[in-house]
Design an enzyme around this catalytic site. Structure first.
Site, mmCIF file in Angstrom:
data_model
loop_
_atom_site.group_PDB
_atom_site.id
_atom_site.type_symbol
_atom_site.label_atom_id
_atom_site.label_comp_id
_atom_site.label_asym_id
_atom_site.label_seq_id
_atom_site.Cartn_x
_atom_site.Cartn_y
_atom_site.Cartn_z
ATOM 1 N N LEU A 115 -9.485 2.566 -1.483
ATOM 2 C CA LEU A 115 -9.048 1.273 -2.176
ATOM 3 C C LEU A 115 -8.201 0.326 -1.358
ATOM 4 C CD1 LEU A 115 -9.357 2.989 -5.585
ATOM 5 C CD2 LEU A 115 -11.170 1.296 -4.749
ATOM 6 N N PRO A 116 -8.173 -0.855 -1.881
ATOM 7 C CA PRO A 116 -7.233 -1.720 -0.953
ATOM 8 C C PRO A 116 -5.631 -1.652 -1.158
ATOM 9 C CG PRO A 116 -8.965 -3.048 -1.960
ATOM 10 C CD PRO A 116 -8.964 -1.610 -2.504
ATOM 11 N N LYS A 136 0.206 -5.105 4.449
ATOM 12 C CA LYS A 136 0.656 -4.150 3.368
ATOM 13 C C LYS A 136 1.235 -2.619 3.720
ATOM 14 C CE LYS A 136 -2.593 -1.338 2.350
ATOM 15 N NZ LYS A 136 -3.608 -0.285 2.067
ATOM 16 N N LYS A 167 1.351 8.827 6.966
ATOM 17 C CA LYS A 167 0.566 7.709 7.545
ATOM 18 C C LYS A 167 1.312 6.474 7.529
ATOM 19 C CE LYS A 167 -2.943 5.173 7.458
ATOM 20 N NZ LYS A 167 -3.963 4.961 8.617
ATOM 21 N N THR A 200 -4.324 3.802 1.547
ATOM 22 C CA THR A 200 -2.999 3.755 2.227
ATOM 23 C C THR A 200 -1.885 3.121 0.925
ATOM 24 O OG1 THR A 200 -4.036 3.617 4.260
ATOM 25 C CG2 THR A 200 -1.489 3.324 4.153
HETATM 26 P P1 NAD Z 1 -11.997 -2.869 2.346
HETATM 27 O O1 NAD Z 1 -11.450 -3.902 1.753
HETATM 28 O O2 NAD Z 1 -13.194 -3.098 3.670
HETATM 29 O O3 NAD Z 1 -12.788 -1.887 1.292
HETATM 30 C C1 NAD Z 1 -12.252 -1.726 -0.063
HETATM 31 C C2 NAD Z 1 -13.201 -1.854 -0.908
HETATM 32 O O4 NAD Z 1 -12.648 -1.364 -2.364
HETATM 33 C C3 NAD Z 1 -13.908 -3.046 -1.186
HETATM 34 O O5 NAD Z 1 -15.519 -2.788 -1.040
HETATM 35 C C4 NAD Z 1 -13.558 -3.478 -2.434
HETATM 36 O O6 NAD Z 1 -14.717 -4.206 -3.237
HETATM 37 C C5 NAD Z 1 -13.410 -2.109 -3.332
HETATM 38 N N1 NAD Z 1 -12.627 -2.011 -4.473
HETATM 39 C C6 NAD Z 1 -11.786 -3.187 -5.014
HETATM 40 N N2 NAD Z 1 -11.170 -2.560 -6.130
HETATM 41 C C7 NAD Z 1 -12.249 -1.768 -6.691
HETATM 42 C C8 NAD Z 1 -12.251 -0.763 -7.726
HETATM 43 N N3 NAD Z 1 -11.496 -1.230 -9.000
HETATM 44 N N4 NAD Z 1 -13.016 0.235 -7.803
HETATM 45 C C9 NAD Z 1 -13.964 0.413 -6.840
HETATM 46 N N5 NAD Z 1 -13.999 -0.384 -5.375
HETATM 47 C C10 NAD Z 1 -12.974 -1.290 -5.696
HETATM 48 O O7 NAD Z 1 -10.710 -2.042 2.795
HETATM 49 P P2 NAD Z 1 -10.984 -0.782 3.883
HETATM 50 O O8 NAD Z 1 -10.883 -1.341 5.375
HETATM 51 O O9 NAD Z 1 -12.232 -0.019 3.709
HETATM 52 O O10 NAD Z 1 -9.673 -0.002 3.601
HETATM 53 C C11 NAD Z 1 -9.582 0.790 2.516
HETATM 54 C C12 NAD Z 1 -8.299 1.610 2.460
HETATM 55 O O11 NAD Z 1 -8.439 2.560 3.661
HETATM 56 C C13 NAD Z 1 -6.987 0.665 2.651
HETATM 57 O O12 NAD Z 1 -5.978 1.251 1.707
HETATM 58 C C14 NAD Z 1 -6.767 0.827 3.973
HETATM 59 O O13 NAD Z 1 -5.326 0.569 4.189
HETATM 60 C C15 NAD Z 1 -7.059 2.023 4.300
HETATM 61 N N6 NAD Z 1 -7.527 2.252 5.703
HETATM 62 C C16 NAD Z 1 -8.253 1.384 6.496
HETATM 63 C C17 NAD Z 1 -8.417 1.623 7.915
HETATM 64 C C18 NAD Z 1 -9.681 0.732 8.398
HETATM 65 O O14 NAD Z 1 -9.612 0.879 9.847
HETATM 66 N N7 NAD Z 1 -10.177 -0.150 7.845
HETATM 67 C C19 NAD Z 1 -8.047 2.680 8.525
HETATM 68 C C20 NAD Z 1 -7.186 3.764 7.976
HETATM 69 C C21 NAD Z 1 -6.907 3.068 6.396
#
Ligand code: NAD
Length: 322
Positions: free
Chosen positions: A88-89, A269, A194, A119
């Site tokens: 999640l975000p 973030k 991380k 994260t």
């Molecule tokens: P993203 O914004 O693409 O996906 C997050 C998803 O969570 C969205 O589809 C959103 O609709 C959903 N969401 C929001 N509220 C929700 C809820 N209450 N219940 C269920 N789903 C809900 O983000 P991402 O890139 O997939 O990143 C997700 C996490 O992973 C973040 O914490 C980010 O820091 C971490 N991360 C991302 C990457 C990357 O390269 N994208 C790498 C490592 C870690």
């Protein structure tokens, strides 16, 4: 600090995993975005029953095409789950998702293992861990490294904090999504590792963008410059895998208009979380603090959704109108 002195051990996946012989066959996946989408699909591919929830319908539909059963609420998603995984975000959303009125902890059965791969602030993980434990459920922080490509190719690294027995239990499922699993110690220590990594990543990506922009503006052929860097002491993950200059590494977000990568707003973030952590123990992070401000400027200019390597594009002054 909780994680000081704690041990970190690495388990390498040496073979492909499936859910055969594993008691935890029913998985609930919350958050099916850039990371969670392909991660949940990779678990489903291995024969697990995966029920997914995301408030965005298109995201839910895309996951359904990859073998993840759609649900319309968190409560419905976690019904019958042995393991709940979330990606999640933000800290706020994770807190609400787990501890809210209609959240995971209230609706999941006793003995369920929760694995949060978002994260977020390590203190939020500690709080959820305590509430979950009081109601007979288990929680581990398991942030990931490896980006969207790692999520798609099931080559992520999981950086886990929590009880060692929960880490051991999580391994068959983590191995469906990645090739490295680190056990870092008590709850929150996966996130500490991380955030430390991501502050370093933010600094090295910004530095890579600045320096490649300089070399290219001085007339070097971009491909030649990248080759020199990758065979010299300036080499890093950004030059090897994630080059910010478009067209040099086809799989890097820069080669797809900086879309579907690690969003700039997520980098801001993570840098803020790491800066707060540093502030709490008065550890100097001069470059870290400066880099936090720089990425914030990119976000405030309206490019929060773009991949964080978008810095290169701005420095290169190619933007006319968004
Ligand atoms: P993203 O914004 O693409 O996906 C997050 C998803 O969570 C969205 O589809 C959103 O609709 C959903 N969401 C929001 N509220 C929700 C809820 N209450 N219940 C269920 N789903 C809900 O983000 P991402 O890139 O997939 O990143 C997700 C996490 O992973 C973040 O914490 C980010 O820091 C971490 N991360 C991302 C990457 C990357 O390269 N994208 C790498 C490592 C870690």
């Amino acid at each position: 600090m909780a994680a000081r002195g704690s041990q970190c051990c690495l388990t390498m996946a040496t073979r492909s995993y499936s859910c055969k012989n594993n008691a935890d066959k029913n998985v609930s996946f919350l958050g099916l975005g850039n990371m969670g989408g392909p991660m949940s699909a990779n678990i489903a591919k291995k024969g697990y029953k995966v029920r997914g929830y995301d408030p965005v319908k298109e995201t839910l539909d895309a996951a359904a095409k990859r073998g993840v059963t759609s649900t319309s609420s968190i409560a419905e998603a976690v019904k019958g789950a042995d393991v709940v995984i979330s990606c999640l975000p933000s800290s706020k959303i994770v807190l609400e998702t787990y501890l809210g009125e209609d959240g995971v902890v209230k609706n999941a059965a006793k003995g369920t293992l929760f694995i949060d791969s978002s994260t977020i602030d390590p203190n939020v993980s500690r709080k959820i861990f305590c509430v979950a434990q009081e109601s007979g459920k288990h929680f581990a922080d398991a942030p990931v490294s490896g980006g969207v490509m790692g999520a798609q190719n099931a080559t992520l690294a999981f950086i886990v904090g929590g009880r060692k027995e929960d880490f051991d239990r999580s391994l068959p499922i983590l191995k469906c999504m990645g090739v490295k699993q680190f056990y870092c110690g008590e709850i929150g220590s996966g996130l500490i590792a991380k955030l430390t990594n991501n502050m370093l990543l933010g600094i090295t990506c910004w530095a890579t963008c600045e320096c490649m922009n300089m070399g290219i503006k001085m007339g070097l052929n971009p491909r030649v410059l990248l080759d020199v860097l990758n065979n010299s002491t300036g080499r890093c993950w950004c030059t090897e895998v994630y080059c910010p200059v478009p067209g040099l590494i086809p799989t890097a977000p820069s080669s797809r208009n900086y879309d579907n990568g690690f969003k700039n707003e997520h980098m801001v973030k993570d840098l803020e979380l790491a800066s707060n952590m540093a502030l709490g123990i008065r550890s100097p992070v001069i470059l870290g603090a400066m880099t936090t401000q720089l990425y914030r400027v990119i976000e405030s200019r309206g490019f929060g959704e773009k991949d964080f390597s978008f810095v290169y594009k701005l420095l290169n002054e190619e933007i006319k109108n968004k």
